[in-house]
Design an enzyme around this catalytic site. Structure first.
Site, PDB file in Angstrom:
ATOM      1  CG  HIS A  43       1.054  -2.801  -6.725  1.00  0.00           C
ATOM      2  ND1 HIS A  43       0.291  -3.438  -7.530  1.00  0.00           N
ATOM      3  CD2 HIS A  43      -0.329  -2.285  -5.548  1.00  0.00           C
ATOM      4  CE1 HIS A  43      -0.909  -3.117  -6.610  1.00  0.00           C
ATOM      5  NE2 HIS A  43      -1.197  -2.789  -5.405  1.00  0.00           N
TER       6      HIS A  43
HETATM    7  C1  UD1 Z   1      -1.199   0.742  -1.249  1.00  0.00           C
HETATM    8  C2  UD1 Z   1      -2.319   0.120  -0.595  1.00  0.00           C
HETATM    9  C3  UD1 Z   1      -2.784  -1.451  -1.961  1.00  0.00           C
HETATM   10  C4  UD1 Z   1      -2.907  -0.462  -3.566  1.00  0.00           C
HETATM   11  C5  UD1 Z   1      -2.142   0.566  -3.646  1.00  0.00           C
HETATM   12  C6  UD1 Z   1      -2.853   0.319  -4.901  1.00  0.00           C
HETATM   13  C7  UD1 Z   1      -1.401  -0.218   1.789  1.00  0.00           C
HETATM   14  C8  UD1 Z   1      -0.821  -0.855   2.719  1.00  0.00           C
HETATM   15  N1  UD1 Z   1      -1.940  -0.733  -0.143  1.00  0.00           N
HETATM   16  O1  UD1 Z   1      -0.365   0.597  -2.008  1.00  0.00           O
HETATM   17  O2  UD1 Z   1      -3.222  -2.129  -1.125  1.00  0.00           O
HETATM   18  O3  UD1 Z   1      -3.504  -1.745  -3.775  1.00  0.00           O
HETATM   19  O4  UD1 Z   1      -1.829   1.185  -2.551  1.00  0.00           O
HETATM   20  O5  UD1 Z   1      -1.543   1.577  -5.458  1.00  0.00           O
HETATM   21  O6  UD1 Z   1      -2.434   1.041   1.725  1.00  0.00           O
HETATM   22  N2  UD1 Z   1       5.287   5.423  -3.264  1.00  0.00           N
HETATM   23  C9  UD1 Z   1       5.530   6.910  -4.078  1.00  0.00           C
HETATM   24  N3  UD1 Z   1       4.614   7.651  -4.394  1.00  0.00           N
HETATM   25  C10 UD1 Z   1       3.466   8.054  -4.159  1.00  0.00           C
HETATM   26  C11 UD1 Z   1       3.081   6.478  -3.549  1.00  0.00           C
HETATM   27  C12 UD1 Z   1       3.840   6.030  -3.106  1.00  0.00           C
HETATM   28  O7  UD1 Z   1       6.645   6.863  -4.289  1.00  0.00           O
HETATM   29  O8  UD1 Z   1       2.226   8.554  -4.811  1.00  0.00           O
HETATM   30  C13 UD1 Z   1       5.936   4.951  -3.002  1.00  0.00           C
HETATM   31  C14 UD1 Z   1       6.376   4.856  -1.815  1.00  0.00           C
HETATM   32  O9  UD1 Z   1       7.898   4.196  -1.490  1.00  0.00           O
HETATM   33  C15 UD1 Z   1       5.774   4.232  -0.778  1.00  0.00           C
HETATM   34  C16 UD1 Z   1       5.461   3.064  -1.527  1.00  0.00           C
HETATM   35  O10 UD1 Z   1       5.048   3.542  -2.758  1.00  0.00           O
HETATM   36  O11 UD1 Z   1       6.609   3.904   0.499  1.00  0.00           O
HETATM   37  C17 UD1 Z   1       4.631   2.549  -0.827  1.00  0.00           C
HETATM   38  O12 UD1 Z   1       3.222   3.584  -1.344  1.00  0.00           O
HETATM   39  P1  UD1 Z   1       2.201   2.768  -0.298  1.00  0.00           P
HETATM   40  O13 UD1 Z   1       1.274   4.159   0.369  1.00  0.00           O
HETATM   41  O14 UD1 Z   1       3.061   2.617   1.308  1.00  0.00           O
HETATM   42  O15 UD1 Z   1       1.501   1.750  -0.377  1.00  0.00           O
HETATM   43  P2  UD1 Z   1       0.998   1.166  -2.008  1.00  0.00           P
HETATM   44  O16 UD1 Z   1       2.276  -0.039  -2.260  1.00  0.00           O
HETATM   45  O17 UD1 Z   1       1.435   2.065  -3.162  1.00  0.00           O
END
Ligand code: UD1
Length: 357
Positions: free
Chosen positions: A204
């Site tokens: 991820h």
């Molecule tokens: C975040 C943390 C990372 C951690 C990870 C654990 C930051 C910069 N990164 O990364 O350090 O290891 O969480 O999982 O804070 N999305 C969904 N549903 C959700 C959440 C996210 O669909 O409930 C999708 C969205 O398209 C979003 C993408 O995942 O844009 C990324 O989510 P984001 O919270 O920005 O970062 P993570 O990759 O989850």
């Protein structure tokens, strides 16, 4: 003592479980704030239910977005909450954008910041998490580090005040949960796999999911593995995995993100883990499962020492080969005494008393 804890991403729900319980047990007021960084049921609600976390007093509903937008919204929405709640501490966990926002809001309002998992470094400033960690550590008043290595790192950066070695909440929870894993976990039947005859993979990190050639090399490595690979897919990875045909006629078995106990059970019986997650590297270590880290570096350097973890980056040949290495013989205990939650609460209490004196 009133502690306002800021959580928002899946690993933070896991880290908060033991500490929230310890605070409650000691009758200490905790105001739990969920930023809404993770919001899908399987990324958030499932963990609150399973780990028996209290319902957050405030849900900021920030959702996804670019780093500036997501962090900015958190700052905007969190500031009035901290002003209204007037806590003695704002407590943040790890290295996500929710960590950064919590630490900044508190520091600007002159509320003491406690940082759990302080002192970890990847030395890779291209990782958003590295920026978040460094900033959180340098505005924190209480730096709750898992071990001496992290304390030494902070000392090298000139941070020595308020550093306390407390151990690791995630490791403690994994050790407790490991004792509950049944001999034949039902999750294996779901995937039709037998103990030690399959691998587990998770991907991820932005550097792995947002660069197509890198992601392709990772898939190539996993497809060259000599066993089936169960691959719970983080929402961030869904689109690219589907575009690249992961799971179509190959050895990969894709599924939704799994709840905590199921994931641990699946991992515990696997032959090896492939991951770019920080938490899972430690969980594999606790469960004595060899880990192949899909990154060039790790913050959890202790897992590398006896060979439980190896760094394979996105080199397909290295990835496939690393899974077949022999299981190491030795294992140290680099992540504390099993009482991180108690140690953290005591550190908060002592520091609060020293402020009052
Ligand atoms: C975040 C943390 C990372 C951690 C990870 C654990 C930051 C910069 N990164 O990364 O350090 O290891 O969480 O999982 O804070 N999305 C969904 N549903 C959700 C959440 C996210 O669909 O409930 C999708 C969205 O398209 C979003 C993408 O995942 O844009 C990324 O989510 P984001 O919270 O920005 O970062 P993570 O990759 O989850």
């Amino acid at each position: 003592m009133r502690v306002l804890s800021v959580i928002g991403a899946r690993p933070q729900f896991v880290k908060a479980a033991l500490l929230s319980a310890e605070l409650a047990q000691r009758g200490i007021d905790e105001i739990l704030v969920h930023t809404g960084q993770h919001y899908d049921r399987e990324m958030s609600d499932v963990f609150f239910e399973e780990l028996r976390l209290p319902v957050p007093a405030h849900y900021l509903n920030v959702g996804s977005g670019g780093h500036g937008m997501q962090t900015g919204e958190m700052l905007k929405r969190l500031e009035p909450v901290v002003q209204r709640e007037e806590p003695d501490w704002v407590l943040v966990y790890g290295d996500t954008n929710s960590t950064l926002a919590g630490a900044l809001v508190a520091a600007k309002l002159h509320v003491p910041v406690a940082h759990v998992e302080a002192g970890l470094r990847s030395f890779n400033r291209a990782m958003p998490e590295e920026i978040n960690r460094v900033v959180a550590d340098h505005v924190a008043d209480l730096l709750l580090v898992p071990n001496e290595n992290a304390a030494k790192q902070l000392a090298q950066e000139g941070v020595t005040r308020g550093v306390r070695v407390v151990g690791d909440l995630m490791v403690d929870l994994a050790m407790q949960a490991a004792a509950q894993i049944p001999a034949r976990p039902p999750v294996l039947d779901r995937f039709g796999v037998k103990p030690r005859e399959y691998y587990v993979a998770t991907i991820h990190r932005a550097s792995n999911t947002d660069d197509r050639p890198t992601f392709r090399r990772l898939l190539e490595g996993l497809r060259a593995a000599d066993r089936p690979v169960v691959f719970p897919v983080h929402p961030r990875t869904r689109e690219i995995a589907s575009q690249e045909g992961a799971g179509d006629g190959d050895n990969l078995m894709l599924c939704e993100p799994l709840p905590y106990a199921q994931m641990l059970a699946l991992l515990s019986q696997s032959a090896a883990l492939f991951t770019d997650s920080g938490g899972l590297q430690k969980e594999a270590f606790v469960l004595k499962v060899p880990c192949v880290t899909l990154r060039e570096e790790t913050e959890w350097i202790e897992t590398l020492e006896d060979g439980w973890n190896v760094l394979a980056g996105s080199d397909a040949a290295k990835i496939a080969a690393a899974s077949r290495r022999p299981v190491p013989m030795r294992q140290g205990t680099p992540y504390g005494d099993g009482h991180a939650a108690r140690n953290i609460v005591e550190a908060l209490q002592e520091r609060t008393a020293s402020y009052a004196a």
